[in-house]
Design a protein around this motif. Sequence first.
Motif, PDB file in Angstrom:
ATOM      1  N   GLU A 128       9.777  18.584   5.507  1.00 33.11           N
ATOM      2  CA  GLU A 128       9.458  20.002   5.648  1.00 33.11           C
ATOM      3  C   GLU A 128       8.000  20.253   5.278  1.00 33.11           C
ATOM      4  O   GLU A 128       7.397  19.483   4.532  1.00 33.11           O
ATOM      5  CB  GLU A 128      10.324  20.840   4.712  1.00 33.11           C
ATOM      6  N   ALA A 129       7.451  21.364   5.748  1.00 30.09           N
ATOM      7  CA  ALA A 129       6.133  21.796   5.311  1.00 30.09           C
ATOM      8  C   ALA A 129       6.156  21.967   3.792  1.00 30.09           C
ATOM      9  O   ALA A 129       7.154  22.433   3.234  1.00 30.09           O
ATOM     10  CB  ALA A 129       5.763  23.107   5.991  1.00 30.09           C
ATOM     11  N   TRP A 130       5.102  21.552   3.132  1.00 24.06           N
ATOM     12  CA  TRP A 130       4.907  21.647   1.678  1.00 24.06           C
ATOM     13  C   TRP A 130       5.849  20.769   0.861  1.00 24.06           C
ATOM     14  O   TRP A 130       5.897  20.883  -0.355  1.00 24.06           O
ATOM     15  CB  TRP A 130       4.976  23.099   1.183  1.00 24.06           C
ATOM     16  N   GLU A 131       6.596  19.859   1.495  1.00 24.82           N
ATOM     17  CA  GLU A 131       7.461  18.931   0.763  1.00 24.82           C
ATOM     18  C   GLU A 131       6.601  17.762   0.252  1.00 24.82           C
ATOM     19  O   GLU A 131       6.045  16.995   1.050  1.00 24.82           O
ATOM     20  CB  GLU A 131       8.580  18.411   1.663  1.00 24.82           C
ATOM     21  N   SER A 132       6.474  17.616  -1.056  1.00 24.70           N
ATOM     22  CA  SER A 132       5.672  16.533  -1.629  1.00 24.70           C
ATOM     23  C   SER A 132       6.283  15.186  -1.266  1.00 24.70           C
ATOM     24  O   SER A 132       7.499  15.010  -1.369  1.00 24.70           O
ATOM     25  CB  SER A 132       5.590  16.665  -3.150  1.00 24.70           C
ATOM     26  N   HIS A 151       0.826  -1.207   0.000  1.00 23.51           N
ATOM     27  CA  HIS A 151       0.000   0.000   0.000  1.00 23.51           C
ATOM     28  C   HIS A 151       0.860   1.257   0.000  1.00 23.51           C
ATOM     29  O   HIS A 151       1.856   1.347   0.705  1.00 23.51           O
ATOM     30  CB  HIS A 151      -0.920   0.033   1.212  1.00 23.51           C
ATOM     31  N   SER A 152       0.464   2.230  -0.813  1.00 24.12           N
ATOM     32  CA  SER A 152       1.144   3.518  -0.865  1.00 24.12           C
ATOM     33  C   SER A 152       0.128   4.642  -0.796  1.00 24.12           C
ATOM     34  O   SER A 152      -0.944   4.556  -1.396  1.00 24.12           O
ATOM     35  CB  SER A 152       1.942   3.654  -2.159  1.00 24.12           C
ATOM     36  N   SER A 153       0.474   5.688  -0.077  1.00 26.83           N
ATOM     37  CA  SER A 153      -0.330   6.903  -0.136  1.00 26.83           C
ATOM     38  C   SER A 153      -0.031   7.593  -1.457  1.00 26.83           C
ATOM     39  O   SER A 153       1.014   7.340  -2.066  1.00 26.83           O
ATOM     40  CB  SER A 153       0.018   7.822   1.029  1.00 26.83           C
ATOM     41  N   PRO A 154      -0.911   8.462  -1.921  1.00 23.59           N
ATOM     42  CA  PRO A 154      -0.589   9.237  -3.119  1.00 23.59           C
ATOM     43  C   PRO A 154       0.469  10.279  -2.790  1.00 23.59           C
ATOM     44  O   PRO A 154       0.653  10.635  -1.623  1.00 23.59           O
ATOM     45  CB  PRO A 154      -1.919   9.894  -3.475  1.00 23.59           C
ATOM     46  N   MET A 155       1.161  10.783  -3.782  1.00 24.25           N
ATOM     47  CA  MET A 155       2.085  11.892  -3.579  1.00 24.25           C
ATOM     48  C   MET A 155       1.230  13.093  -3.152  1.00 24.25           C
ATOM     49  O   MET A 155       0.197  13.369  -3.758  1.00 24.25           O
ATOM     50  CB  MET A 155       2.845  12.180  -4.878  1.00 24.25           C
ATOM     51  N   HIS A 156       1.634  13.755  -2.061  1.00 23.92           N
ATOM     52  CA  HIS A 156       0.861  14.869  -1.531  1.00 23.92           C
ATOM     53  C   HIS A 156       1.766  15.794  -0.731  1.00 23.92           C
ATOM     54  O   HIS A 156       2.926  15.457  -0.452  1.00 23.92           O
ATOM     55  CB  HIS A 156      -0.290  14.357  -0.651  1.00 23.92           C
ATOM     56  N   ASP A 157       1.260  16.950  -0.371  1.00 26.48           N
ATOM     57  CA  ASP A 157       1.979  17.851   0.531  1.00 26.48           C
ATOM     58  C   ASP A 157       0.967  18.513   1.453  1.00 26.48           C
ATOM     59  O   ASP A 157      -0.240  18.393   1.264  1.00 26.48           O
ATOM     60  CB  ASP A 157       2.818  18.885  -0.242  1.00 26.48           C
ATOM     61  N   HIS A 158       1.471  19.186   2.476  1.00 25.47           N
ATOM     62  CA  HIS A 158       0.612  19.874   3.436  1.00 25.47           C
ATOM     63  C   HIS A 158       1.425  20.908   4.188  1.00 25.47           C
ATOM     64  O   HIS A 158       2.658  20.890   4.156  1.00 25.47           O
ATOM     65  CB  HIS A 158      -0.051  18.896   4.413  1.00 25.47           C
ATOM     66  N   GLU A 159       0.705  21.794   4.858  1.00 22.64           N
ATOM     67  CA  GLU A 159       1.343  22.890   5.572  1.00 22.64           C
ATOM     68  C   GLU A 159       2.115  22.432   6.811  1.00 22.64           C
ATOM     69  O   GLU A 159       2.884  23.198   7.379  1.00 22.64           O
ATOM     70  CB  GLU A 159       0.304  23.931   5.990  1.00 22.64           C
ATOM     71  N   ASN A 160       1.916  21.214   7.227  1.00 15.61           N
ATOM     72  CA  ASN A 160       2.520  20.708   8.459  1.00 15.61           C
ATOM     73  C   ASN A 160       3.902  20.125   8.218  1.00 15.61           C
ATOM     74  O   ASN A 160       4.102  19.388   7.260  1.00 15.61           O
ATOM     75  CB  ASN A 160       1.645  19.598   9.053  1.00 15.61           C
ATOM     76  N   GLU A 161       4.847  20.425   9.110  1.00 19.29           N
ATOM     77  CA  GLU A 161       6.075  19.642   9.148  1.00 19.29           C
ATOM     78  C   GLU A 161       5.656  18.257   9.630  1.00 19.29           C
ATOM     79  O   GLU A 161       4.647  18.113  10.315  1.00 19.29           O
ATOM     80  CB  GLU A 161       7.077  20.234  10.137  1.00 19.29           C
ATOM     81  N   GLN A 162       6.432  17.242   9.278  1.00 10.11           N
ATOM     82  CA  GLN A 162       6.047  15.879   9.639  1.00 10.11           C
ATOM     83  C   GLN A 162       7.277  15.057   9.977  1.00 10.11           C
ATOM     84  O   GLN A 162       8.293  15.140   9.290  1.00 10.11           O
ATOM     85  CB  GLN A 162       5.302  15.239   8.464  1.00 10.11           C
ATOM     86  N   VAL A 163       7.161  14.263  11.013  1.00  6.22           N
ATOM     87  CA  VAL A 163       8.132  13.222  11.312  1.00  6.22           C
ATOM     88  C   VAL A 163       7.391  11.905  11.175  1.00  6.22           C
ATOM     89  O   VAL A 163       6.307  11.732  11.740  1.00  6.22           O
ATOM     90  CB  VAL A 163       8.728  13.351  12.725  1.00  6.22           C
ATOM     91  N   CYS A 164       7.934  10.988  10.392  1.00  5.89           N
ATOM     92  CA  CYS A 164       7.364   9.653  10.228  1.00  5.89           C
ATOM     93  C   CYS A 164       8.313   8.671  10.904  1.00  5.89           C
ATOM     94  O   CYS A 164       9.489   8.602  10.554  1.00  5.89           O
ATOM     95  CB  CYS A 164       7.200   9.323   8.745  1.00  5.89           C
ATOM     96  N   LEU A 165       7.803   7.926  11.857  1.00  7.08           N
ATOM     97  CA  LEU A 165       8.568   6.940  12.614  1.00  7.08           C
ATOM     98  C   LEU A 165       8.027   5.559  12.296  1.00  7.08           C
ATOM     99  O   LEU A 165       6.816   5.324  12.418  1.00  7.08           O
ATOM    100  CB  LEU A 165       8.439   7.229  14.114  1.00  7.08           C
ATOM    101  N   GLU A 167      10.016  14.096  -4.278  1.00  9.03           N
ATOM    102  CA  GLU A 167      10.249  14.282  -5.708  1.00  9.03           C
ATOM    103  C   GLU A 167      11.704  14.023  -6.086  1.00  9.03           C
ATOM    104  O   GLU A 167      12.005  13.706  -7.233  1.00  9.03           O
ATOM    105  CB  GLU A 167       9.831  15.688  -6.118  1.00  9.03           C
ATOM    106  N   ASP A 168      12.622  14.126  -5.115  1.00 10.82           N
ATOM    107  CA  ASP A 168      14.050  14.015  -5.407  1.00 10.82           C
ATOM    108  C   ASP A 168      14.738  12.769  -4.870  1.00 10.82           C
ATOM    109  O   ASP A 168      15.823  12.422  -5.323  1.00 10.82           O
ATOM    110  CB  ASP A 168      14.795  15.240  -4.857  1.00 10.82           C
ATOM    111  N   GLU A 169      14.154  12.110  -3.878  1.00 13.32           N
ATOM    112  CA  GLU A 169      14.852  10.984  -3.257  1.00 13.32           C
ATOM    113  C   GLU A 169      13.870  10.067  -2.546  1.00 13.32           C
ATOM    114  O   GLU A 169      12.695  10.376  -2.420  1.00 13.32           O
ATOM    115  CB  GLU A 169      15.912  11.489  -2.274  1.00 13.32           C
TER     116      GLU A 169
END
Length: 125
Positions: free
Chosen positions: A80-84, A40-54, A65-67
């Motif tokens: 980062e915020a708005w990082e797709s 399962h994969s989420s779609p490529m997306h961005d949001h105003e929130n910074e995010q840490v995924c553990l 988009e780059d790595e």
Amino acid sequence: MEPVPFDDAETYEPDAGWQRAALAGSDRFSFEWFEKPPGHSSPMHDHENEQVCLCLEGELTVRTEDESVTLEQYDSVWLEAWESHAVENTGDERAVGLDVFAPGRSFEFWTDREGDDDSEQTDGL
């Protein structure tokens, strides 16, 4: 103090087998537990929130988009915020993770977008 027992947490199931639970948080930060089935994969997306995924269990690959980076148990990544980005369970077993968002957010980020033809539907990262 505002405890949130896991069994009483607000939940959301964007896709079959992909579950999310809102844990204790505030408007300044929020925690979302999630489970993804293999492949399962989420779609490529961005949001105003910074995010840490553990990654708590299994294997999660986080793509921008780059790595991309593959997280194993207890590995984490900061976005980062708005990082797709997209998050995929690239392992053979279920994957369990914890997302931390700052500022905090609710499930409305995804539920309000479901009827919008111009945006991707579902996810949590």
